[in-house]
Scaffold this motif. Structure first.
Motif, PDB file in Angstrom:
ATOM      1  N   UNK A   1      -1.450  14.777  -9.629  1.00 32.93           N
ATOM      2  CA  UNK A   1      -1.373  13.615  -9.143  1.00 32.93           C
ATOM      3  C   UNK A   1      -1.296  11.992  -9.832  1.00 32.93           C
ATOM      4  N   UNK A   2      -1.513  12.360 -10.996  1.00 31.25           N
ATOM      5  CA  UNK A   2      -0.885  10.752 -11.471  1.00 31.25           C
ATOM      6  C   UNK A   2       0.238  10.068 -11.119  1.00 31.25           C
ATOM      7  N   UNK A   3       0.961  11.009 -11.235  1.00 33.17           N
ATOM      8  CA  UNK A   3       2.159  10.832 -10.177  1.00 33.17           C
ATOM      9  C   UNK A   3       2.630  10.601  -9.303  1.00 33.17           C
ATOM     10  N   UNK A   4       1.427  10.930  -8.684  1.00 34.48           N
ATOM     11  CA  UNK A   4       1.878  10.276  -6.785  1.00 34.48           C
ATOM     12  C   UNK A   4       1.140   8.374  -6.784  1.00 34.48           C
ATOM     13  N   UNK A   5       0.717   8.182  -8.187  1.00 32.41           N
ATOM     14  CA  UNK A   5      -0.459   7.359  -8.126  1.00 32.41           C
ATOM     15  C   UNK A   5       0.860   6.064  -9.033  1.00 32.41           C
ATOM     16  N   UNK A   6       2.167   6.917  -9.283  1.00 37.61           N
ATOM     17  CA  UNK A   6       3.631   5.864  -9.120  1.00 37.61           C
ATOM     18  C   UNK A   6       3.729   4.742  -8.026  1.00 37.61           C
ATOM     19  N   UNK A   7       3.276   5.469  -7.331  1.00 33.55           N
ATOM     20  CA  UNK A   7       4.019   5.580  -6.000  1.00 33.55           C
ATOM     21  C   UNK A   7       4.220   3.766  -5.495  1.00 33.55           C
ATOM     22  N   UNK A   8       5.062   2.884  -5.897  1.00 32.05           N
ATOM     23  CA  UNK A   8       5.611   1.418  -5.437  1.00 32.05           C
ATOM     24  C   UNK A   8       4.159   1.150  -4.406  1.00 32.05           C
ATOM     25  N   UNK A   9       4.336   0.030  -3.742  1.00 30.05           N
ATOM     26  CA  UNK A   9       3.177  -1.059  -2.244  1.00 30.05           C
ATOM     27  C   UNK A   9       4.643  -0.778  -1.613  1.00 30.05           C
ATOM     28  N   UNK A  10       5.656  -0.455  -1.645  1.00 31.20           N
ATOM     29  CA  UNK A  10       6.157  -0.434  -0.462  1.00 31.20           C
ATOM     30  C   UNK A  10       6.284   1.273   0.405  1.00 31.20           C
ATOM     31  N   UNK A  11       5.921   1.891  -0.251  1.00 27.05           N
ATOM     32  CA  UNK A  11       6.183   3.116  -0.041  1.00 27.05           C
ATOM     33  C   UNK A  11       4.472   3.475   0.042  1.00 27.05           C
ATOM     34  N   UNK A  12       3.833   3.642  -0.624  1.00 28.76           N
ATOM     35  CA  UNK A  12       2.354   4.210  -0.499  1.00 28.76           C
ATOM     36  C   UNK A  12       1.428   2.421  -0.417  1.00 28.76           C
ATOM     37  N   UNK A  13       1.516   1.613   0.515  1.00 27.40           N
ATOM     38  CA  UNK A  13       0.541   0.527   0.528  1.00 27.40           C
ATOM     39  C   UNK A  13      -0.790   0.831   0.089  1.00 27.40           C
ATOM     40  N   UNK A  14      -1.434   0.803  -0.084  1.00 27.30           N
ATOM     41  CA  UNK A  14      -3.275   0.463  -0.590  1.00 27.30           C
ATOM     42  C   UNK A  14      -3.594   2.275  -1.269  1.00 27.30           C
ATOM     43  N   UNK A  15      -4.676   1.434  -1.630  1.00 25.05           N
ATOM     44  CA  UNK A  15      -5.481   3.145  -2.923  1.00 25.05           C
ATOM     45  C   UNK A  15      -5.386   3.980  -1.790  1.00 25.05           C
ATOM     46  N   UNK A  16      -6.435   3.908  -1.094  1.00 24.94           N
ATOM     47  CA  UNK A  16      -6.442   4.669   0.371  1.00 24.94           C
ATOM     48  C   UNK A  16      -5.806   5.404   0.257  1.00 24.94           C
ATOM     49  N   UNK A  17      -4.038   4.842   0.333  1.00 21.07           N
ATOM     50  CA  UNK A  17      -2.596   5.897   1.011  1.00 21.07           C
ATOM     51  C   UNK A  17      -2.599   6.553  -0.295  1.00 21.07           C
ATOM     52  N   UNK A  18      -2.246   6.363  -1.388  1.00 22.87           N
ATOM     53  CA  UNK A  18      -2.705   7.052  -2.849  1.00 22.87           C
ATOM     54  C   UNK A  18      -3.368   7.948  -2.226  1.00 22.87           C
ATOM     55  N   UNK A  19      -4.594   7.971  -2.301  1.00 22.95           N
ATOM     56  CA  UNK A  19      -5.769   8.933  -2.809  1.00 22.95           C
ATOM     57  C   UNK A  19      -5.489  10.525  -1.854  1.00 22.95           C
TER      58      UNK A  19
END
Length: 323
Positions: A249-267
């Motif tokens: 899941x830490x790899x999902x947290x590497x996503x850039x803001x232009x792809x997943x814009x908010x912390x909620x989306x990353x969560x």
């Protein structure tokens, strides 16, 4: 020449998660029936992003291959071998070995932290699949070439490096005609803990990047290293699985803001990582890069779901105007 290389890289990033998800659908009968719908849904949602990414990629200008590309490819292969040695021969295990190498390179050699981190995922392969360094090196070289070919394609999506690594591993498995490791489905009772840990790990990675000022590689590696060391001690019967899930899941947290814009989306992507990990556990077992590919597919699915309403409105608008 650069155009066909870029197209090949784009296709590699599509075929690899498709192979992992298809393997889950064709999983052994002990996989819970409901889990089969997870990879199907993820795959369908991800196609929304895949279609738009192809159009975006066709508009990019390429200057061809450069000397830096050779350095990146070599970094992938070298990190694969080093990680495998630390994981298997030094006994650190795949999570701690990959995270440690990623952290060291991320701090000491930031110029090559991306390709080196990609290579660490190749080195996470099980000795049941690659019993010696030679096939690891082959997989590292293939992943290195794929790293160069995928430049510009799906950039900013967490898990891309692991997907490249898995491509190298499954290609090597096919070339050498070896078998994947034996695997069975996870017990359904583990699902809540797996999803919870995955969501927290993804958010922790984002926090290290945005509030701690760490690079994406350092943030992910730090989360993986802490999880790889702490969880097996804190939870003897479940810790190893939770460490793997947290690293995934830490790899999902590497996503850039232009792809997943908010912390909620990353969560959301992190929690989905937990569900997908649960579903794909028996698929391509022992191949390096499975965790990253799980994260990549999850990030594509979340981004695709977010884009779907706009895509539908656009299609309906074109249909109405043409009518």
């Amino acid at each position: 020449m650069y155009g066909p290389i870029r197209l090949a890289g784009y296709l590699a990033l599509l075929v690899t998660p498709a192979a992992l998800l298809l393997g889950a659908v064709r999983a052994p009968p002990d996989l819970h029936a409901g889990a089969v719908w997870v990879p199907l849904g993820v795959g369908l949602a991800g196609t929304v992003v895949a279609a738009t990414e192809r159009r975006r990629l066709s508009r990019l200008e390429g200057s061809g291959l450069a000397r830096a590309d050779a350095v990146d490819a070599l970094a992938v292969a070298a990190a694969a071998v080093v990680t495998y040695v630390l994981s298997v021969r030094a006994g650190l295990g795949p999570v701690v070995a990959a995270a440690a190498v990623g952290l060291l390179v991320g701090v000491g050699l930031p110029r090559i932290d991306g390709p080196a981190y990609c290579g660490t995922f190749v080195g996470m392969a099980s000795p049941a699949v690659f019993p010696s360094l030679e096939p690891v090196a082959v997989a590292g070289v293939i992943a290195g070439l794929a790293f160069v070919a995928t430049a510009g394609s799906f950039d900013g999506f967490g898990g891309k490096y692991g997907t490249i690594a898995l491509f190298g591993c499954i290609t090597t498995v096919a070339l050498l005609d070896v078998d994947y490791a034996a695997a069975s489905a996870l017990e359904p009772r583990l699902a809540p803990a797996v999803v919870l840990v995955a969501g927290v790990a993804a958010v922790a990675t984002v926090a290290l990047r945005t509030r701690g000022g760490a690079s994406s590689v350092v943030a992910s590696a730090a989360v993986g290293l802490v999880a790889g060391i702490a969880f097996p001690s804190l939870f003897p019967s479940l810790g190893s699985t939770l460490a793997v899930v947290a690293f995934c899941a830490s790899f999902a947290g590497m996503s850039g803001d232009e792809r997943l814009a908010t912390t909620g989306q990353v969560a959301a992507a992190g929690c989905l990582c937990g569900l997908v990990y649960f579903a794909v556990a028996p698929s391509l077992s022992g191949a390096g890069g499975k965790l990253g590919t799980t994260a990549f597919a999850s990030c594509l699915a979340v981004a695709g779901t977010l884009r779907l309403p706009a895509v539908v409105r656009s299609r309906l608008g074109r249909t109405a105007s043409s009518g």
